[in-house]
Design a protein around this motif. Structure first.
Motif: not given
Length: 228
Positions: A152-175
């Protein structure tokens, strides 16, 4: 007003879910079904924003109904109701496009939050469900948990910094709208990021991406999660 359909073969559960949702003035339960076939037909007839489906139902189960609803009424978001011990069903439902997963024994507030999140285009995994999914995925042999976390960390490493931020919020259930407000960008930008995230992670939907976020340990810290 968020129009909701409830499907469960146990009348008491249906009435309980209906009662909880009815405490929110912004939610309107427009139909109830006792099995998957009726749920699909009533979704076609009433076009609710959200269908709340029990996983285990006679005839057509919740997973099958969810897949049919996503095929014929893609504008309707699907929330699955599950109990402990149904981990395999949860994994199947993830693949079928369900956007929300709630434990039947959870808090009433969580049911309302989950319905609102899915109606707003977000993925919602009850924290208990997310924990069980991750644990179940890792329980396939010695070292599996570490391997999945590393993957999972390897998958996330392929994201841009902003995409990581978005994924983190997505994981907490935000629209998308809520993420946009947190990041001070327009909603269309978030939508584009989410599409890119799904493609880069190789997953089909937001709920599956949320699981990756949980496995990678990048879920955003708790904060007021569901703006109205």
């Amino acid at each position: 007003m968020i129009r909701v359909l409830i499907a469960d073969d146990e009348p008491m559960i249906r009435k309980g879910v209906c009662s909880v949702l009815s405490t929110d003035p912004g939610i309107d339960v427009v139909a109830e079904a006792a099995d998957g076939h009726d749920a699909v037909e009533l979704v076609r007839r009433h076009r609710p924003a959200v269908a709340v489906l029990d996983i285990r139902m006679p005839g057509m189960n919740g997973i099958e109904a969810a897949a049919e609803i996503r095929r014929t009424a893609p504008e309707t978001g699907v929330v699955m109701l599950t109990t402990f011990g149904e981990d395999d069903y949860i994994l199947q439902a993830l693949g079928g496009g369900a956007a929300g997963f709630l434990i039947k024994s959870g808090e009433p507030e969580e049911l309302i939050a989950g319905v609102r999140a899915v109606a707003d285009g977000a993925a919602y995994l009850s924290p208990k469900v997310a924990a069980r999914v991750v644990a179940h995925l890792s329980a396939t042999g010695a070292g599996a948990l570490a391997r999945r976390r590393t993957a999972a960390r390897e998958q996330v490493r392929g994201l841009t910094g902003r995409e990581r931020d978005v994924l983190a919020f997505l994981g907490s259930g935000l629209s998308n709208g809520q993420i946009a407000r947190r990041l001070h960008v327009v909603e269309g930008t978030v939508k584009a990021h989410v599409s890119s995230i799904l493609a880069r992670l190789g997953v089909d939907n937001r709920a599956a991406a949320a699981v990756v976020a949980h496995e990678a340990g990048i879920v955003a810290p708790a904060q007021p999660p569901f703006d109205r």
